[in-house]
Enzyme design. Structure first.
Site, PDB file in Angstrom:
ATOM      1  CD  GLU A  87      -2.766   0.859   2.576  1.00  0.00           C
ATOM      2  OE1 GLU A  87      -2.942   1.828   3.318  1.00  0.00           O
ATOM      3  OE2 GLU A  87      -3.255  -0.266   2.796  1.00  0.00           O
ATOM      4  CG  ASP A  88       1.396   3.023   3.082  1.00  0.00           C
ATOM      5  OD1 ASP A  88       0.493   3.444   2.339  1.00  0.00           O
ATOM      6  OD2 ASP A  88       1.227   2.801   4.291  1.00  0.00           O
TER       7      ASP A  88
END
Length: 180
Positions: free
Chosen positions: A56-57
């Site tokens: 996600e990051d």
């Protein structure tokens, strides 16, 4: 696998900082993994705790996670990875709904993640007061809705005997923070 996942997540998040405390971001996945390990979850779940934010990051892909840590870990990470093309409200609504029917292991990662986030909020709130909500794209009211909705759904489908103690810790902290 525990050490490999820890090292991989630390490297992937090396340039990131926590938005509230400013500490190295890796402190968060380490805390999540430690909650899971302390609750007695198997190695794959703990590894997914370390890796829960890498897809996600960071530039890390789910295929990389699968190649390095296997299908089970990748599936757990995928179940916790938000689609950043969606609005905040849609992403959070999806997580809330997913939690209703998620497996114990999936729920465990989500709740460990949210517990560590609330612990950071509590820490910052003690010194900054309500200014803490300015660190978020969505403020107090939306954070309250999200966290209280997690509490409302996290026990769904679980037997009392399988609920990790930190679920109740999250519920108590949620009530404390959002009932002030």
């Amino acid at each position: 696998m525990y050490q490999r996942a820890s090292d991989f997540a630390e490297e992937a998040h090396q340039t990131q900082r926590r938005k509230i405390t400013g500490e190295p971001y890796f402190s968060h996945p380490r805390n999540v993994a430690n909650l899971l390990r302390g609750a007695g979850f198997r190695e794959e779940v703990v590894a997914a705790g370390f890796l829960h934010d890498v897809v996600e990051d960071t530039p890390v892909t789910l295929d990389e996670v699968r190649a390095l840590f296997g299908e089970e870990v990748a599936d757990l990470v995928a179940s916790h990875t938000e689609d950043k093309t969606l609005s905040w409200e849609d992403r959070k609504s999806y997580t809330i709904e997913f939690l209703r029917t998620a497996s114990l292991e999936q729920k465990a990662i989500i709740v460990a993640d949210k517990l560590d986030n609330l612990q950071s909020i509590k820490y910052a709130w003690s010194s900054e007061g309500d200014k803490v909500w300015s660190y978020f794209n969505r403020g107090y009211k939306q954070q309250k809705w999200y966290n209280e909705s997690i509490v409302a759904n996290m026990y769904e489908g679980l037997e009392d005997s399988e609920i990790p103690a930190y679920f109740e810790q999250y519920e108590r902290l949620c009530h404390w923070i959002f009932r002030k």
